[in-house]
Design a protein around this motif. Structure first.
Motif, PDB file in Angstrom:
ATOM      1  N   CYS A 147     -11.627 -48.438 -13.493  1.00  0.00           N
ATOM      2  CA  CYS A 147     -12.992 -48.062 -13.809  1.00  0.00           C
ATOM      3  C   CYS A 147     -13.174 -46.584 -14.403  1.00  0.00           C
ATOM      4  O   CYS A 147     -12.228 -46.238 -14.669  1.00  0.00           O
ATOM      5  CB  CYS A 147     -13.620 -47.607 -12.182  1.00  0.00           C
ATOM      6  SG  CYS A 147     -12.633 -46.253 -11.385  1.00  0.00           S
ATOM      7  N   PRO A 148     -14.384 -46.297 -14.914  1.00  0.00           N
ATOM      8  CA  PRO A 148     -14.337 -45.075 -15.823  1.00  0.00           C
ATOM      9  C   PRO A 148     -14.308 -43.877 -14.959  1.00  0.00           C
ATOM     10  O   PRO A 148     -14.562 -43.905 -13.858  1.00  0.00           O
ATOM     11  CB  PRO A 148     -15.736 -45.234 -16.655  1.00  0.00           C
ATOM     12  CG  PRO A 148     -16.186 -45.984 -15.676  1.00  0.00           C
ATOM     13  CD  PRO A 148     -15.513 -46.840 -15.118  1.00  0.00           C
ATOM     14  N   TYR A 149     -13.838 -42.629 -15.610  1.00  0.00           N
ATOM     15  CA  TYR A 149     -13.764 -41.574 -14.744  1.00  0.00           C
ATOM     16  C   TYR A 149     -14.344 -40.628 -15.431  1.00  0.00           C
ATOM     17  O   TYR A 149     -14.323 -40.367 -16.809  1.00  0.00           O
ATOM     18  CB  TYR A 149     -12.310 -41.208 -14.490  1.00  0.00           C
ATOM     19  CG  TYR A 149     -11.444 -40.620 -15.494  1.00  0.00           C
ATOM     20  CD1 TYR A 149     -10.834 -41.679 -16.303  1.00  0.00           C
ATOM     21  CD2 TYR A 149     -11.273 -39.269 -15.697  1.00  0.00           C
ATOM     22  CE1 TYR A 149     -10.077 -41.505 -17.187  1.00  0.00           C
ATOM     23  CE2 TYR A 149     -10.571 -38.815 -16.843  1.00  0.00           C
ATOM     24  CZ  TYR A 149      -9.873 -39.649 -17.489  1.00  0.00           C
ATOM     25  OH  TYR A 149      -8.864 -39.551 -18.696  1.00  0.00           O
ATOM     26  N   ASN A 205     -24.463 -43.258 -17.077  1.00  0.00           N
ATOM     27  CA  ASN A 205     -23.283 -44.412 -17.422  1.00  0.00           C
ATOM     28  C   ASN A 205     -23.425 -45.218 -16.165  1.00  0.00           C
ATOM     29  O   ASN A 205     -23.634 -46.514 -16.320  1.00  0.00           O
ATOM     30  CB  ASN A 205     -21.949 -43.484 -17.320  1.00  0.00           C
ATOM     31  CG  ASN A 205     -20.844 -44.717 -17.199  1.00  0.00           C
ATOM     32  OD1 ASN A 205     -20.609 -45.576 -16.511  1.00  0.00           O
ATOM     33  ND2 ASN A 205     -20.118 -44.664 -18.543  1.00  0.00           N
ATOM     34  N   ILE A 243     -17.628 -45.640 -10.517  1.00  0.00           N
ATOM     35  CA  ILE A 243     -17.094 -44.530 -11.253  1.00  0.00           C
ATOM     36  C   ILE A 243     -16.290 -43.483 -10.602  1.00  0.00           C
ATOM     37  O   ILE A 243     -16.604 -43.305  -9.261  1.00  0.00           O
ATOM     38  CB  ILE A 243     -18.229 -43.823 -11.941  1.00  0.00           C
ATOM     39  CG1 ILE A 243     -19.028 -44.646 -12.803  1.00  0.00           C
ATOM     40  CG2 ILE A 243     -17.808 -42.548 -12.849  1.00  0.00           C
ATOM     41  CD1 ILE A 243     -20.218 -44.145 -13.336  1.00  0.00           C
TER      42      ILE A 243
END
Ligand code: G3D
Ligand code: MG
Length: 177
Positions: free
Chosen positions: A152-154, A171, A124
Motif C-alpha cells: 500500500c502507499p504511505y 489519493n 493507505i
C-alpha cells in the motif's frame, strides 16, 4: 458530465496517533457539525471534486465524491463495535504516530481486523506527527518497509502543519472511485 458518488472511508490506529486531528485539518473549511455519533464512531462528511486524467483515454468527466470519514473513538477492547463500523468501508487510512514505536507494531492488528470485514479495499498507511522531528522513534525506512509488505502507499503527515494531509485524502478519493 458530472457524477455524484458517496463512499465511506475509515481512519484506524491506536489512541492519540492523531486520527481526529487529521480529519479536523482536512475538513476544517467544510466541517459538518451534524455528524452521526454512535457508540465508538463519529462520521464527518466532505465533498471533493475529482477530474478525469487529462491524458487518459476516457471521456472528460468530473466526479463529485462525498467521503464519509469514519473516526474510531474509544478503546480497542470493543473490537465488536469496531467491526460493525468497518462494514461498508471502501477504504482504510491506517495511522501511526512516528514518535511512538508501538503504534506501528500494532498496525498489523488493525489491518487484519479491518480486512476481515471490509475485504480487499484500498488502504493507505500514514506516519503522522512528521513535524516532531526530534522525537521520532519510527524511521521512514520502517514505514516504507511496512507499506511494501502490505502493498500500500504511505504518506508522512502532520495534522499540525497540514503536510500531506490533502494529498492523502485526494489519493484515497481517486482510488475509491
Ligand atoms: P486520536 O484521534 O488518534 O486519538 P488526536 O488522536 O487527534 O486526538 O491527537 C492526539 C494528540 O496528538 C493531540 O494532542 C493532538 O493535538 C496531537 N497531534 C495530532 N496530530 C499531530 C501532529 O501531526 N503533530 C503534532 N505535533 N501533534 C499532533 P493533545 O495534546 O491535545 O492530546
Ligand atoms: Mg480521536
Amino acid at each position: 458530465m458530472a457524477r455524484n458518488l458517496i463512499k465511506k472511508v475509515c481512519l484506524l490506529g491506536d489512541g492519540a496517533v492523531g486520527k481526529t486531528s487529521l480529519i479536523r485539518k482536512y475538513v476544517y473549511d467544510d466541517f459538518d457539525d451534524k455528524y452521526l455519533m454512535t457508540i465508538g464512531t463519529k462520521i464527518t462528511k466532505k465533498t471533493m471534486v475529482i477530474k478525469s486524467d487529462p491524458d487518459g483515454p476516457g471521456p472528460d468527466e468530473e466526479i463529485n465524491l462525498t467521503i464519509m470519514i469514519s473516526d474510531i473513538v474509544g478503546q480497542v477492547e470493543f473490537e465488536r463495535i469496531h467491526k460493525q463500523y468497518y462494514r461498508g468501508s471502501k477504504g482504510g487510512l491506517f495511522v501511526c504516530d512516528l514518535t511512538k514505536k508501538d503504534t506501528l507494531e500494532r498496525m498489523e492488528w488493525w489491518l487484519n481486523s479491518f480486512k476481515e470485514v471490509a475485504g480487499d479495499v484500498p488502504i493507505i498507511l500514514l506516519g503522522n506527527k512528521v513535524d516532531l522531528k526530534d522525537k521520532h522513534e519510527i524511521s521512514f525506512e520502517d514505514i516504507a518497509k511496512f507499506a511494501k509488505k502490505f502493498n500500500c502507499p504511505y504518506f508522512l503527515t502532520s495534522a499540525k502543519t497540514g503536510e500531506n494531509v490533502e494529498r492523502v485524502f485526494q489519493n484515497m478519493g481517486k482510488r475509491v472511485i
